[in-house]
Design a protein around this motif. Structure first.
Motif, PDB file in Angstrom:
ATOM      1  N   UNK A 159       0.850  -1.194   0.000  1.00 38.37           N
ATOM      2  CA  UNK A 159       0.000   0.000   0.000  1.00 38.37           C
ATOM      3  C   UNK A 159       0.886   1.245   0.000  1.00 38.37           C
ATOM      4  N   UNK A 160       2.032   1.158  -0.685  1.00 31.07           N
ATOM      5  CA  UNK A 160       2.923   2.310  -0.754  1.00 31.07           C
ATOM      6  C   UNK A 160       2.334   3.435  -1.586  1.00 31.07           C
TER       7      UNK A 160
ATOM      8  N   UNK B 165       5.724  11.281  -9.003  1.00 34.61           N
ATOM      9  CA  UNK B 165       4.386  11.633  -9.494  1.00 34.61           C
ATOM     10  C   UNK B 165       3.429  11.992  -8.361  1.00 34.61           C
ATOM     11  N   UNK B 166       3.868  11.791  -7.126  1.00 39.83           N
ATOM     12  CA  UNK B 166       3.139  12.208  -5.921  1.00 39.83           C
ATOM     13  C   UNK B 166       1.828  11.456  -5.707  1.00 39.83           C
ATOM     14  N   UNK B 167       1.822  10.198  -6.120  1.00 48.37           N
ATOM     15  CA  UNK B 167       0.660   9.341  -5.919  1.00 48.37           C
ATOM     16  C   UNK B 167       0.878   8.419  -4.716  1.00 48.37           C
ATOM     17  N   UNK B 168       1.685   8.875  -3.756  1.00 49.42           N
ATOM     18  CA  UNK B 168       1.962   8.068  -2.569  1.00 49.42           C
ATOM     19  C   UNK B 168       0.709   7.920  -1.712  1.00 49.42           C
ATOM     20  N   UNK B 169       0.649   6.813  -0.976  1.00 51.87           N
ATOM     21  CA  UNK B 169      -0.430   6.634  -0.012  1.00 51.87           C
ATOM     22  C   UNK B 169      -0.220   7.574   1.170  1.00 51.87           C
ATOM     23  N   UNK B 170      -1.271   7.764   1.966  1.00 49.04           N
ATOM     24  CA  UNK B 170      -1.142   8.580   3.176  1.00 49.04           C
ATOM     25  C   UNK B 170      -0.049   8.025   4.080  1.00 49.04           C
ATOM     26  N   UNK B 171      -0.020   6.695   4.197  1.00 52.45           N
ATOM     27  CA  UNK B 171       0.947   6.060   5.086  1.00 52.45           C
ATOM     28  C   UNK B 171       2.374   6.306   4.615  1.00 52.45           C
ATOM     29  N   UNK B 172       2.607   6.174   3.303  1.00 52.10           N
ATOM     30  CA  UNK B 172       3.948   6.427   2.777  1.00 52.10           C
ATOM     31  C   UNK B 172       4.351   7.878   2.996  1.00 52.10           C
ATOM     32  N   UNK B 173       3.413   8.784   2.804  1.00 53.44           N
ATOM     33  CA  UNK B 173       3.708  10.202   3.000  1.00 53.44           C
ATOM     34  C   UNK B 173       4.072  10.482   4.457  1.00 53.44           C
TER      35      UNK B 173
END
Length: 381
Positions: A118-119, A243-251
């Motif tokens: 879920x990255x 591309x800044x499509x990271x999940x909330x958790x990765x951020x």
């Protein structure tokens, strides 16, 4: 400021840009770290105690407990970092025990996010650790396709110690790096955290101003990137080029280790994002992550002007930047180098709207519109 004459001769604007007081103000944290006047955030996180019991191994803890520990420690860390950034306090190395730092907890959590994965906001939930291939076209390994001093990035970043990772969570039909992002993402050098740290240190010794994590996209490789920071010896700014499509958790993991952000903001609506890159809910995800990035680090946003997409993408993107972000603190690169490549080049009749380069008039209109919104683009475009 003085850097190697060899590359200054190639990009004199890389020195000249720092004479602009607005660039110095908007990139003040990155500049301080680059000049070794402040430690990179990852170095601070590596010495910041996470609050584990002495000798407790974060690898042995359940994910829920790790997130609880992380939330408390990172909240305190961010308050401290803001004061360091503002100059109200000097950073004091707290010398956390190895394995008990905030960065150590982040490294473990990054591995947990990578399998089931879920990255990114595709949230494909693939068990990459078992060898299965995720939506990013990667297994659990991380592949470096090249690493070198990049002289073609924005002037404040040159020379950039750029690491190109294989794989990407997008499927852009016009991708210029499709060979490593889509066609052969697992064809690079397989690296573990120690090897990746040595690559970063080698780039720093060669004169890099920063370590530029890119691809493809670096997000699918976050678990090895994060762990590598436990071993990097050089005090060099970390740059996230994504591309800044990271999940909330990765951020949540990234905000305490990245000094300067280089996000793409491609599309002004979800329809174009799905048709041209194959991702859903694009605008909401990127806007959310941009707001977070602007709170915790310096930001240069990239927007690629695409032919026939001024009204549907370029102008809405610029308006969202103006609405969402402290426009007096970010820089925007309005890029004019779009060229039909990859699938568009092979089958232009399927994407006739982007089967040519943007005209000079389209780029001029985009930049004039940005100026009308109070967006500063000239120093980095």
């Amino acid at each position: 400021m003085a850097w190697g004459a060899e590359w200054v001769a190639v990009r004199p604007d890389a020195v000249r840009v720092w004479r602009d007081p607005e660039v110095r103000r908007r990139l003040s944290w990155y500049m301080r770290v680059m000049l070794r006047e402040a430690p990179p955030k990852f170095v601070m996180a590596r010495s910041y105690p996470a609050g584990l019991d002495h000798g407790e191994d974060p690898w042995s803890l359940e994910a829920g407990e790790l997130w609880r520990i992380h939330e408390k420690a990172s909240s305190e860390f961010r308050r401290m970092w803001i004061r360091v950034r503002e100059g109200s306090i000097e950073y004091r190395d707290l010398e956390a025990e190895p394995g008990e730092s905030l960065l150590a907890v982040k490294a473990v959590l990054a591995h947990r996010l990578a399998s089931p994965c879920i990255l990114c906001e595709r949230r494909c939930m693939v068990e990459r650790r078992s060898g299965r291939i995720g939506a990013c076209r990667l297994d659990y390994n991380v592949y470096v396709h090249s690493a070198f001093l990049h002289l073609g990035e924005e002037a404040p970043l040159v020379p950039s110690g750029t690491i190109f990772y294989g794989g990407c969570n997008f499927s852009c039909v016009f991708c210029q790096n499709h060979d490593i992002s889509q066609d052969n993402p697992r064809g690079g050098l397989k690296v573990d955290p120690v090897r990746l740290a040595s690559i970063q240190d080698a780039l720093a010794r060669k004169g890099a101003r920063n370590i530029n994590h890119v691809g493809g996209d670096p997000t699918p490789s976050l678990h090895i990137i994060m762990e590598s920071l436990l071993h990097v010896e050089s005090h060099i700014p970390q740059l996230w080029n994504s591309n800044f499509y990271m999940s909330r958790e990765a951020m949540e993991l990234l905000v305490d280790v990245i000094d300067i952000w280089l996000p793409d903001f491609k599309y002004g609506n979800d329809k174009c994002a799905f048709r041209l890159s194959g991702v859903r809910n694009y605008v909401e995800v990127v806007r959310r992550n941009l707001k977070t990035a602007a709170m915790y680090g310096d930001v240069i946003i990239r927007h690629l002007v695409m032919p026939n997409h001024l009204e549907c993408c370029t102008k809405p993107v610029l308006r969202m930047i103006r609405e969402d972000l402290p426009v007096d603190k970010v820089l925007v690169n309005i890029m004019d180098q779009y060229t039909p490549m990859h699938r568009v080049a092979r089958r232009p009749h399927l994407w006739p709207d982007i089967a040519r380069r943007p005209t000079r008039e389209e780029v001029r209109e985009a930049r004039e519109y940005a100026t009308s919104l109070g967006i500063l683009w000239e120093p980095v475009s």
